[in-house]
Design a protein around this motif. Sequence first.
Motif, PDB file in Angstrom:
ATOM      1  N   CYS A 139       5.015   3.576  -3.071  1.00  0.00           N
ATOM      2  CA  CYS A 139       3.978   2.589  -3.380  1.00  0.00           C
ATOM      3  C   CYS A 139       4.573   1.191  -3.254  1.00  0.00           C
ATOM      4  CB  CYS A 139       3.458   2.777  -4.800  1.00  0.00           C
ATOM      5  SG  CYS A 139       2.846   4.445  -5.143  1.00  0.00           S
ATOM      6  N   ILE A 140       4.010   0.396  -2.358  1.00  0.00           N
ATOM      7  CA  ILE A 140       4.347  -1.028  -2.313  1.00  0.00           C
ATOM      8  C   ILE A 140       3.123  -1.730  -2.878  1.00  0.00           C
ATOM      9  CG2 ILE A 140       5.073  -2.977  -0.884  1.00  0.00           C
ATOM     10  CD1 ILE A 140       6.202  -1.031   1.131  1.00  0.00           C
ATOM     11  N   THR A 141       3.186  -2.062  -4.141  1.00  0.00           N
ATOM     12  CA  THR A 141       1.970  -2.462  -4.848  1.00  0.00           C
ATOM     13  C   THR A 141       2.189  -3.699  -5.707  1.00  0.00           C
ATOM     14  OG1 THR A 141       0.108  -1.615  -6.148  1.00  0.00           O
ATOM     15  CG2 THR A 141       2.320  -0.954  -6.879  1.00  0.00           C
ATOM     16  N   ASN A 142       1.093  -4.171  -6.272  1.00  0.00           N
ATOM     17  CA  ASN A 142       1.154  -5.406  -7.066  1.00  0.00           C
ATOM     18  C   ASN A 142       1.775  -5.151  -8.436  1.00  0.00           C
ATOM     19  OD1 ASN A 142      -1.142  -5.103  -9.187  1.00  0.00           O
ATOM     20  ND2 ASN A 142      -2.126  -4.482  -7.278  1.00  0.00           N
ATOM     21  N   PHE A 143       2.240  -6.245  -9.050  1.00  0.00           N
ATOM     22  CA  PHE A 143       2.933  -6.147 -10.336  1.00  0.00           C
ATOM     23  C   PHE A 143       2.028  -5.613 -11.441  1.00  0.00           C
ATOM     24  CE2 PHE A 143       5.104  -9.718  -8.125  1.00  0.00           C
ATOM     25  CZ  PHE A 143       6.353  -9.133  -8.004  1.00  0.00           C
ATOM     26  N   VAL A 144       0.730  -5.926 -11.352  1.00  0.00           N
ATOM     27  CA  VAL A 144      -0.213  -5.514 -12.402  1.00  0.00           C
ATOM     28  C   VAL A 144      -0.331  -3.989 -12.445  1.00  0.00           C
ATOM     29  CG1 VAL A 144      -2.581  -5.786 -13.235  1.00  0.00           C
ATOM     30  CG2 VAL A 144      -1.522  -7.610 -11.876  1.00  0.00           C
ATOM     31  N   SER A 145      -0.334  -3.369 -11.275  1.00  0.00           N
ATOM     32  CA  SER A 145      -0.716  -1.952 -11.178  1.00  0.00           C
ATOM     33  C   SER A 145       0.444  -0.972 -11.256  1.00  0.00           C
ATOM     34  CB  SER A 145      -1.437  -1.715  -9.842  1.00  0.00           C
ATOM     35  OG  SER A 145      -0.529  -1.818  -8.763  1.00  0.00           O
ATOM     36  N   MET A 146       1.683  -1.457 -11.191  1.00  0.00           N
ATOM     37  CA  MET A 146       2.803  -0.510 -11.011  1.00  0.00           C
ATOM     38  C   MET A 146       2.835   0.584 -12.070  1.00  0.00           C
ATOM     39  SD  MET A 146       5.968  -2.829  -9.759  1.00  0.00           S
ATOM     40  CE  MET A 146       5.932  -3.692  -8.192  1.00  0.00           C
ATOM     41  N   ASP A 147       2.635   0.200 -13.332  1.00  0.00           N
ATOM     42  CA  ASP A 147       2.713   1.180 -14.423  1.00  0.00           C
ATOM     43  C   ASP A 147       1.590   2.212 -14.324  1.00  0.00           C
ATOM     44  OD1 ASP A 147       3.676   1.186 -17.765  1.00  0.00           O
ATOM     45  OD2 ASP A 147       1.895   2.233 -17.088  1.00  0.00           O
ATOM     46  N   LEU A 148       0.340   1.752 -14.285  1.00  0.00           N
ATOM     47  CA  LEU A 148      -0.780   2.714 -14.285  1.00  0.00           C
ATOM     48  C   LEU A 148      -0.754   3.568 -13.019  1.00  0.00           C
ATOM     49  CD1 LEU A 148      -3.223   3.722 -15.889  1.00  0.00           C
ATOM     50  CD2 LEU A 148      -4.637   2.085 -14.617  1.00  0.00           C
ATOM     51  N   ALA A 191       2.072  14.362  -8.619  1.00  0.00           N
ATOM     52  CA  ALA A 191       2.837  13.775  -7.514  1.00  0.00           C
ATOM     53  C   ALA A 191       4.064  13.047  -8.049  1.00  0.00           C
ATOM     54  CB  ALA A 191       1.950  12.813  -6.720  1.00  0.00           C
ATOM     55  N   SER A 192       4.894  12.563  -7.117  1.00  0.00           N
ATOM     56  CA  SER A 192       6.145  11.906  -7.501  1.00  0.00           C
ATOM     57  C   SER A 192       6.136  10.474  -6.941  1.00  0.00           C
ATOM     58  CB  SER A 192       7.311  12.723  -6.921  1.00  0.00           C
ATOM     59  OG  SER A 192       8.532  12.131  -7.225  1.00  0.00           O
ATOM     60  N   PRO A 193       5.909   9.482  -7.816  1.00  0.00           N
ATOM     61  CA  PRO A 193       5.795   8.103  -7.330  1.00  0.00           C
ATOM     62  C   PRO A 193       7.137   7.399  -7.207  1.00  0.00           C
ATOM     63  CG  PRO A 193       5.339   8.181  -9.671  1.00  0.00           C
ATOM     64  CD  PRO A 193       5.654   9.598  -9.263  1.00  0.00           C
ATOM     65  N   ALA A 194       7.221   6.461  -6.259  1.00  0.00           N
ATOM     66  CA  ALA A 194       8.407   5.599  -6.163  1.00  0.00           C
ATOM     67  C   ALA A 194       7.952   4.213  -5.710  1.00  0.00           C
ATOM     68  CB  ALA A 194       9.410   6.170  -5.177  1.00  0.00           C
ATOM     69  N   MET A 195       8.205   3.207  -6.570  1.00  0.00           N
ATOM     70  CA  MET A 195       7.753   1.843  -6.309  1.00  0.00           C
ATOM     71  C   MET A 195       8.865   1.056  -5.598  1.00  0.00           C
ATOM     72  SD  MET A 195       5.493   3.204  -8.154  1.00  0.00           S
ATOM     73  CE  MET A 195       3.749   2.980  -8.456  1.00  0.00           C
ATOM     74  N   LEU A 196       9.184   1.424  -4.383  1.00  0.00           N
ATOM     75  CA  LEU A 196      10.240   0.729  -3.639  1.00  0.00           C
ATOM     76  C   LEU A 196       9.633  -0.238  -2.631  1.00  0.00           C
ATOM     77  CD1 LEU A 196      11.843   3.438  -4.549  1.00  0.00           C
ATOM     78  CD2 LEU A 196      13.290   2.877  -2.582  1.00  0.00           C
ATOM     79  N   HIS A 197      10.126  -1.477  -2.613  1.00  0.00           N
ATOM     80  CA  HIS A 197       9.558  -2.412  -1.632  1.00  0.00           C
ATOM     81  C   HIS A 197      10.599  -3.271  -0.915  1.00  0.00           C
ATOM     82  CE1 HIS A 197       9.430  -4.557  -5.574  1.00  0.00           C
ATOM     83  NE2 HIS A 197      10.008  -5.500  -4.840  1.00  0.00           N
ATOM     84  N   SER A 198      11.885  -3.033  -1.174  1.00  0.00           N
ATOM     85  CA  SER A 198      12.902  -3.855  -0.521  1.00  0.00           C
ATOM     86  C   SER A 198      13.027  -3.478   0.961  1.00  0.00           C
ATOM     87  CB  SER A 198      14.245  -3.649  -1.228  1.00  0.00           C
ATOM     88  OG  SER A 198      15.276  -4.136  -0.418  1.00  0.00           O
TER      89      SER A 198
END
Length: 290
Positions: free
Chosen positions: A39-48, A58-65
């Motif tokens: 998920c490359i997503t906004n700061f507001v939504s990362m937690d939810l 599912a298995s989420p990963a918030m990586l955007h570098s």
Amino acid sequence: MEQQTNTANNHNQPSPSSWPTKAWLLLSDVRAQSPLIQCITNFVSMDLMANTLLSAGASPAMLHSLEELHDFTPHCRALCVNVGTLTPSWLPSMKTAAQLCCQLGTPWVLDPVAASASGFRLKACMELVELKPAVIRGNGSEIIALSMAFTQPGKVSTVKGTDSIHESVDAVEAAKLLAKSSGAIVAVSGATDIVTDGNQVVGAHNGVTLMQKITATGCSVTALIAAFVAVDKLHALDATVSALAVFGVAGELGMRNAKGPASLRMHLIDALHGLDEAALQSHVNITSLS
Ligand SMILES: Nc1ncnc2c1ncn2[C@@H]1O[C@H](COP(=O)(O)OP(=O)(O)O)[C@@H](O)[C@H]1O
Ligand SMILES: Cc1ncsc1CCOP(=O)(O)O
Ligand SMILES: [Mg+2]
């Protein structure tokens, strides 16, 4: 090596009576396979968003570098790109990850948050659409704005911000045009969630109004769509409709214990985690609108 069994793939286009079964089989596949979703997503939504994916199995990963994408993105089963808090420094990561997915045949899903709030954002959304998302999910105002950008160049449909000023049903024609011009499945969330490939139009009638009062429910259901498409990428329309219905049913069940938006947020996640076949059979409400 992730398990690749896919019971839902054995089904043809669902009849109205088999939509709940389809949704259950896809949710079961998500739980069984636990697909890795970037998920490359906004700061507001990362937690939810991460908690929605986890509670669905599912298995989420918030990586955007940018530096990590070539190593990491190829291991993902789907990608979710969300422009909610877009900056010029994040856009190259979004585009590179989307390009990698296209090259690898990995489905990716676009959430064009507040698509026409600025010229920069609208241009970025249009450039991302050119990178062939499998699904675009927005609210009514976002889909109307993005569709107009492709079909009526020079005209701009205003959005208020991240919340819709249109009903989803007002965006059906815009969604069909956007689906035809982009090749993506287009989903419009709202009281009725509308999903189209440009010809067929399907409505999912689940959910509760109070879901609008929890920030990032839209972002989170887009990520859930990515998880469902990950386990059935050859049937992206069915997967999209099913994910929207499942999230809506979780909202309906969560509402039984909720006192307001904050407790609904918690109970929705609990309900999504505990969903069983009986609940989906009795609650999923999907109809053909075409
Ligand atoms: N009036 C409504 N009735 C039932 N469910 C709704 C309603 N409005 C939105 N939802 C649900 O809330 C979730 C977020 O949708 P929406 O608020 O349209 O997205 P966004 O947050 O991107 O504006 C979706 O699952 C949608 O089905
Ligand atoms: C409030 C806000 N501002 C920038 S992104 C964001 C979250 C939007 O989430 P959603 O589109 O799911 O309501
Ligand atoms: Mg949104």
